[in-house]
Each structure stands twice: as structure tokens, then as C-alpha cells.
Design a protein around this motif. Structure first.
Motif, PDB file in Angstrom:
ATOM      1  N   THR A  92       0.825  -1.211   0.000  1.00 47.00           N
ATOM      2  CA  THR A  92       0.000   0.000   0.000  1.00 47.00           C
ATOM      3  C   THR A  92       0.854   1.254   0.000  1.00 47.00           C
ATOM      4  O   THR A  92       0.529   2.242  -0.682  1.00 47.00           O
ATOM      5  CB  THR A  92      -0.939   0.002   1.222  1.00 47.00           C
ATOM      6  OG1 THR A  92      -1.714  -1.189   1.213  1.00 47.00           O
ATOM      7  CG2 THR A  92      -1.859   1.199   1.205  1.00 47.00           C
ATOM      8  N   LEU A 107       2.087   1.894  -3.452  1.00 48.52           N
ATOM      9  CA  LEU A 107       0.996   2.405  -4.289  1.00 48.52           C
ATOM     10  C   LEU A 107       0.715   3.866  -3.963  1.00 48.52           C
ATOM     11  O   LEU A 107       0.464   4.679  -4.861  1.00 48.52           O
ATOM     12  CB  LEU A 107      -0.266   1.563  -4.080  1.00 48.52           C
ATOM     13  CG  LEU A 107      -0.218   0.128  -4.638  1.00 48.52           C
ATOM     14  CD1 LEU A 107      -1.435  -0.652  -4.173  1.00 48.52           C
ATOM     15  CD2 LEU A 107      -0.139   0.145  -6.163  1.00 48.52           C
ATOM     16  N   ASP A 108       0.753   4.215  -2.671  1.00 52.76           N
ATOM     17  CA  ASP A 108       0.529   5.603  -2.267  1.00 52.76           C
ATOM     18  C   ASP A 108       1.611   6.529  -2.798  1.00 52.76           C
ATOM     19  O   ASP A 108       1.382   7.728  -2.980  1.00 52.76           O
ATOM     20  CB  ASP A 108       0.473   5.706  -0.737  1.00 52.76           C
ATOM     21  CG  ASP A 108      -0.776   5.058  -0.158  1.00 52.76           C
ATOM     22  OD1 ASP A 108      -1.740   4.847  -0.928  1.00 52.76           O
ATOM     23  OD2 ASP A 108      -0.791   4.765   1.052  1.00 52.76           O
ATOM     24  N   GLU A 143       2.968   2.192 -10.176  1.00 54.60           N
ATOM     25  CA  GLU A 143       1.933   1.401 -10.829  1.00 54.60           C
ATOM     26  C   GLU A 143       1.951  -0.027 -10.283  1.00 54.60           C
ATOM     27  O   GLU A 143       3.026  -0.587 -10.029  1.00 54.60           O
ATOM     28  CB  GLU A 143       2.166   1.372 -12.341  1.00 54.60           C
ATOM     29  CG  GLU A 143       1.953   2.706 -13.023  1.00 54.60           C
ATOM     30  CD  GLU A 143       0.506   3.192 -12.925  1.00 54.60           C
ATOM     31  OE1 GLU A 143      -0.398   2.335 -12.816  1.00 54.60           O
ATOM     32  OE2 GLU A 143       0.292   4.410 -12.951  1.00 54.60           O
ATOM     33  N   PRO A 144       0.779  -0.631 -10.093  1.00 56.23           N
ATOM     34  CA  PRO A 144       0.726  -1.991  -9.553  1.00 56.23           C
ATOM     35  C   PRO A 144       1.548  -2.999 -10.345  1.00 56.23           C
ATOM     36  O   PRO A 144       2.188  -3.882  -9.763  1.00 56.23           O
ATOM     37  CB  PRO A 144      -0.775  -2.326  -9.599  1.00 56.23           C
ATOM     38  CG  PRO A 144      -1.463  -1.012  -9.551  1.00 56.23           C
ATOM     39  CD  PRO A 144      -0.566  -0.066 -10.286  1.00 56.23           C
ATOM     40  N   THR A 170       4.396  -5.703  -8.855  1.00 55.02           N
ATOM     41  CA  THR A 170       4.299  -7.157  -9.013  1.00 55.02           C
ATOM     42  C   THR A 170       5.438  -7.722  -9.852  1.00 55.02           C
ATOM     43  O   THR A 170       5.785  -8.896  -9.721  1.00 55.02           O
ATOM     44  CB  THR A 170       2.959  -7.533  -9.664  1.00 55.02           C
ATOM     45  OG1 THR A 170       2.824  -6.868 -10.932  1.00 55.02           O
ATOM     46  CG2 THR A 170       1.790  -7.111  -8.780  1.00 55.02           C
ATOM     47  N   ILE A 220      -2.829  -7.361  -6.040  1.00 54.91           N
ATOM     48  CA  ILE A 220      -2.175  -6.047  -6.126  1.00 54.91           C
ATOM     49  C   ILE A 220      -2.594  -5.324  -7.402  1.00 54.91           C
ATOM     50  O   ILE A 220      -2.841  -4.110  -7.382  1.00 54.91           O
ATOM     51  CB  ILE A 220      -0.642  -6.219  -6.054  1.00 54.91           C
ATOM     52  CG1 ILE A 220      -0.233  -6.752  -4.668  1.00 54.91           C
ATOM     53  CG2 ILE A 220       0.058  -4.888  -6.325  1.00 54.91           C
ATOM     54  CD1 ILE A 220       1.217  -7.164  -4.582  1.00 54.91           C
ATOM     55  N   ILE A 221      -2.677  -6.039  -8.499  1.00 50.93           N
ATOM     56  CA  ILE A 221      -3.131  -5.432  -9.758  1.00 50.93           C
ATOM     57  C   ILE A 221      -4.529  -4.848  -9.581  1.00 50.93           C
ATOM     58  O   ILE A 221      -4.852  -3.783 -10.135  1.00 50.93           O
ATOM     59  CB  ILE A 221      -3.110  -6.469 -10.897  1.00 50.93           C
ATOM     60  CG1 ILE A 221      -1.659  -6.878 -11.227  1.00 50.93           C
ATOM     61  CG2 ILE A 221      -3.818  -5.930 -12.136  1.00 50.93           C
ATOM     62  CD1 ILE A 221      -0.813  -5.772 -11.808  1.00 50.93           C
ATOM     63  N   GLU A 222      -5.350  -5.517  -8.787  1.00 48.45           N
ATOM     64  CA  GLU A 222      -6.704  -5.032  -8.519  1.00 48.45           C
ATOM     65  C   GLU A 222      -6.743  -3.980  -7.419  1.00 48.45           C
ATOM     66  O   GLU A 222      -7.824  -3.529  -7.049  1.00 48.45           O
ATOM     67  CB  GLU A 222      -7.592  -6.210  -8.121  1.00 48.45           C
ATOM     68  CG  GLU A 222      -7.742  -7.264  -9.225  1.00 48.45           C
ATOM     69  CD  GLU A 222      -8.410  -8.528  -8.723  1.00 48.45           C
ATOM     70  OE1 GLU A 222      -8.783  -8.557  -7.521  1.00 48.45           O
ATOM     71  OE2 GLU A 222      -8.568  -9.468  -9.518  1.00 48.45           O
ATOM     72  N   ARG A 223      -5.575  -3.613  -6.884  1.00 47.69           N
ATOM     73  CA  ARG A 223      -5.453  -2.639  -5.787  1.00 47.69           C
ATOM     74  C   ARG A 223      -6.283  -3.074  -4.581  1.00 47.69           C
ATOM     75  O   ARG A 223      -7.050  -2.301  -3.984  1.00 47.69           O
ATOM     76  CB  ARG A 223      -5.860  -1.234  -6.247  1.00 47.69           C
ATOM     77  CG  ARG A 223      -4.941  -0.638  -7.306  1.00 47.69           C
ATOM     78  CD  ARG A 223      -5.369   0.757  -7.708  1.00 47.69           C
ATOM     79  NE  ARG A 223      -4.490   1.311  -8.706  1.00 47.69           N
ATOM     80  CZ  ARG A 223      -3.419   2.060  -8.464  1.00 47.69           C
ATOM     81  NH1 ARG A 223      -3.104   2.344  -7.205  1.00 47.69           N
ATOM     82  NH2 ARG A 223      -2.674   2.534  -9.452  1.00 47.69           N
ATOM     83  N   SER A 233      -7.203  -4.219  -0.732  1.00 43.45           N
ATOM     84  CA  SER A 233      -6.892  -3.587   0.544  1.00 43.45           C
ATOM     85  C   SER A 233      -5.817  -4.378   1.285  1.00 43.45           C
ATOM     86  O   SER A 233      -5.528  -5.542   0.957  1.00 43.45           O
ATOM     87  CB  SER A 233      -8.143  -3.507   1.410  1.00 43.45           C
ATOM     88  OG  SER A 233      -8.573  -4.809   1.769  1.00 43.45           O
TER      89      SER A 233
END
Length: 426
Positions: free
Chosen positions: A288, A291-292, A296-297, A301, A379-382, A384
Motif C-alpha cells: 500500500t 501504491l501511495d 503502478e501496480p 508485481t 495487487i493489480i486489482e489494488r 486492501s
């Protein structure tokens, strides 16, 4: 340095004051007088004893704090501060001046913070002291970070990891490229873990370069670069330059911003093995955080191979720990059914070997998230943090608290230590 570990800091300080060698607390003393004070034999002896005792007691930091009527000397041992002496206020300027002389600081400058370094040897051990001064209402507060090069000579096997986790990490760092992250708060032992990884890989066949803030330990075989914000030498700037020096393995002291994160990711994508740290509470939280930062996811990955989260708990002294009958509160804290609870747990007592503390040294508690195809999809789907954690646990990840509970049941540490270090986690 003195060679008698039984020397008493408080007794020497009081004897010095009673002998009339006090120098007063006048902040207007000039640099010549300050240097003279720092050269007086009693002051030299007092500071030597303070430093020797710090090393002898395994202190990680020495705190010399000036208050209105006295000076307080405390050692931080295994993460806790212990009061060891309270010299008269008249010694404040003399002690500060002596330390400044040793660390090549400006003895006359008492209005601005200063940073320096002292190198010395105790019992054939090379000790590096990082000195920091801070002006306060009643004089200068001084903190000396004790960096014992011998104490860092640890392998992954000596950090307290379970054998299965150690083997997994060894497989991750044997890969030719990828990004391995270590997370946890300040003082959680992240740097020690990274140095243990580097020590494992430190062979003539590989070129290893680190960029740190600051370089805490000088390790033979590593090219080490210290960042310097004053001249705009940041982690990102160092990392760009490092990539032009044909490295195989790169350690970045900390990923603090998007620029550093992007370059670390690119270094991993272009065939380098990269180690770094993040300040997050647990391993899934590192995803997270990246990502913050705007990554990019798919980049995460593609590069992150594993994330280690860790804490340090004090280890019970093996010579004086004693068993006791587990209480209902212990059962509740450990989440262990009464039928599975061992006959007894261990608690601290205190003896000469541990200087009456009951604990001696610290050990790590860990969780290791290994990147899998399922986690990559999340992670690609972001997804939680809670979803990532649930999936990782389903795939075998042991949480920090679960690893801590195992060490409590093994008698390595106490319930209180485990709770204190993991209370922000669950």
C-alpha cells in the motif's frame, strides 16, 4: 580508555566535584578555557569511564542531558533507557567540551546542533561513536550512538528467524534480480537484517554497493556511499550514479519518496538485486505504501520478490530466567487453548550476568510475505491491506504476533515483551 570495567561513573564524578575541580556553569566561557577544561585529567578520566562502561554494558546509546541543577547520564540497553549517574551541574561544560574535542567539533559553539564522530578501541574491538549535540534551556544535550562493528557480525542464522524462513530468504537473495523490502519502525533492526543479507552475498564474484543515511558500519568488500542532503546528495541521486558503476547488488537505506522508489524499481527491472527499507507496520502494508507513492501496480508485481516485517524483543537472560505458572491473562494474550498451553512460561529475574535486568540482548520477530501469483493478482486489482494479509496468511505467512507467541512459548522472551512490540499490529 580505562581497562577496569568496575569503575564507577558516579563516584568519579562526585570525587572530581569534591576536590574543587568543578568549573561552574558559565555559558560565556571562551574556546581556550573550554579546551583547557576538556584536557584536565579528571574530566578525561570521567568521559573515558562513561564511554568504556557504555561498551561494557552493551549500550546502543549514551544520553548526557543537562538540566537546571544536575546532569543526567543514561544508557539505552536493549531498547530501554537506564539511569547510571548524575554528576554535578558543574561538570556539564567540561564533559561537553571533552566530547567535542574528541569528535572534532567546535567547542565554543553551544547555540547550534553539531554532529561528529569518535573512533576508539576497547578490548580489541573497534568502536565507532556518532556524536550529536543539541542546545537546550540548561545546556547541551549530547547523544552518542555506539556502533560496535563486532556486534554487527551476524548472519541470517543468528537473527532469530525460523529455519524455514531463513531458507526462503536465502533463496530470494540468491536470485539475480528483484526487490526485497524490510519494513518496521525505527530501531526494529532493519539495517542489521539487510547487512546480514549483504554479508551472505559478499564474495569477490559480486559487486555490492550501498547508499545509506548515514553509513553506520564500514563493511569490507562493500562500496558504501553516504547521502548528504546539505549538498543535495539524496538517495535518488546516489542510486542514479550507482547504476553507472556496474553493480550486482544494491542496498538503498530507505525508500522515502516516489523518485527513489521509481529508480529502485527500474534498477530491479534492469537486472539488479535491490534491498531497501520502508516504515510500515507489517509486510502487506508495504505494498500500500508503494501504491501511495504513485507506483503502478504492475511495476510492484514485476519486481518485489519478498517483504520482511520485523520487531525486536528483549531476550530473557538464559542464566537467571525462571519458570512460572501461566495465568488466565497469559492464555488470553497468547490465544492458546488451555489444553495446548505448556506447563509453564519463563519470566525475568536478574543476575550478575545480565546486570540485574533479567534480559540480555534482543532477538527478532518476523513475518515474511513472499510474492505469489495470487498476491500479484490482488495487487493489480489494488486490493486492501486486509485482503492482502488474509491471502498471505492463507498461503502460509506467519504474522509478527504469531512469531512472537512462538518465541514466548519457547521461553525466549516474555508475554509482556511480545505484547509491547506488537500492540500496534493487531
Amino acid at each position: 580508555m580505562p581497562d577496569d570495567p568496575r569503575l564507577n561513573v558516579q563516584a568519579i564524578a562526585e570525587a572530581f566535584a569534591q576536590a574543587g575541580a568543578g568549573v561552574g556553569a558559565d555559558a560565556t566561557l571562551d574556546s581556550t578555557r573550554l579546551v583547557e577544561m576538556a584536557s584536565q585529567a579528571p574530566v578525561v578520566r570521567l568521559v573515558d569511564v562513561i564511554l568504556f562502561e557504555a561498551v561494557n554494558r552493551r549500550a546502543s546509546d549514551v544520553h548526557i542531558e543537562a538540566f537546571e541543577k544536575e546532569v543526567s547520564i543514561r544508557y539505552r540497553i536493549d531498547g530501554r533507557c537506564y539511569h547510571v549517574a548524575q554528576p554535578p551541574k558543574s561538570l556539564a561544560f567540561a564533559m561537553a567540551s571533552r566530547i567535542k574535542v574528541l569528535s572534532n567539533l567546535d567547542v565554543a559553539e553551544t547555540r547550534l546542533p553539531q554532529d561528529g564522530r569518535i573512533l576508539f578501541t576497547v578490548n580489541n574491538r573497534q568502536i565507532d561513536l556518532r556524536v550529536s549535540t543539541l542546545p537546550t534551556m540548561y545546556g547541551e544535550s549530547i547523544v552518542l550512538r555506539v556502533l560496535d562493528k563486532g556486534a554487527l557480525d551476524k548472519t541470517l542464522a543468528q537473527l532469530g528467524m525460523e529455519p524455514a524462513m531463513q531458507e526462503t530468504i536465502e533463496r530470494l537473495i540468491a536470485r539475480p534480480h528483484g526487490l526485497l523490502l524490510v519494513t518496521g519502525p525505527t530501531g526494529a533492526g532493519k539495517t542489521t537484517t539487510l547487512y546480514a543479507c549483504l554479508t551472505t552475498l559478499n564474495t569477490p564474484e559480486l559487486k555490492l554497493i550501498t547508499t545509506e543515511d548515514p553509513v553506520e558500519y564500514d563493511i569490507g568488500g562493500l562500496v558504501q556511499v553516504a547521502v548528504n542532503p546539505k549538498i543535495e546528495l539524496s538517495f535518488a541521486t546516489c542510486l542514479r550514479a550507482i547504476l553507472r558503476h556496474d553493480p550486482d547488488v544494491i542496498m538503498v537505506g530507505e525508500i522515502r519518496d516516489q523518485d527513489t522508489a521509481q529508480i529502485a524499481i527500474q534498477a530491479s527491472l534492469t537486472g539488479h538485486l535491490v534491498f531497501s527499507t520502508l516504515h510500515t507496520n507489517d509486510a502487506p502494508g508495504a505494498v500500500t505504501r508503494l501504491l501511495d507513492m504513485g507506483l503502478e501496480p504492475f511495476l510492484i508485481t514485476s519486481t518485489v520478490t519478498g517483504i520482511i516485517a520485523q520487531r525486536l524483543v528483549r531476550a530473557l537472560c538464559p542464566q537467571c530466567r525462571v519458570p512460572y505458572q501461566a495465568t488466565p491473562e497469559d492464555l488470553a494474550a497468547l490465544h492458546v487453548p488451555a489444553g495446548d498451553m505448556p506447563q509453564s512460561l519463563m519470566k525475568a529475574v536478574g543476575c550478575e550476568a545480565c546486570q540485574g535486568i533479567g534480559f540480555k540482548g534482543r532477538t527478532g520477530i518476523y513475518e515474511l510475505l513472499v510474492m505469489t501469483d495470487t498476491l500479484r493478482s490482488l495487487i493489480i486489482e489494488r486490493a486492501s491491506v486486509s485482503d492482502l494479509r488474509a491471502r498471505a496468511r492463507a498461503e502460509g505467512m506467519r504474522t509478527l504476533r504469531e512469531d512472537g507467541i512462538k518465541k514466548v512459548l519457547a521461553g525466549v522472551t516474555t508475554v509482556e515483551e511480545m505484547i509491547r512490540e506488537t500492540q500496534d499490529y493487531e
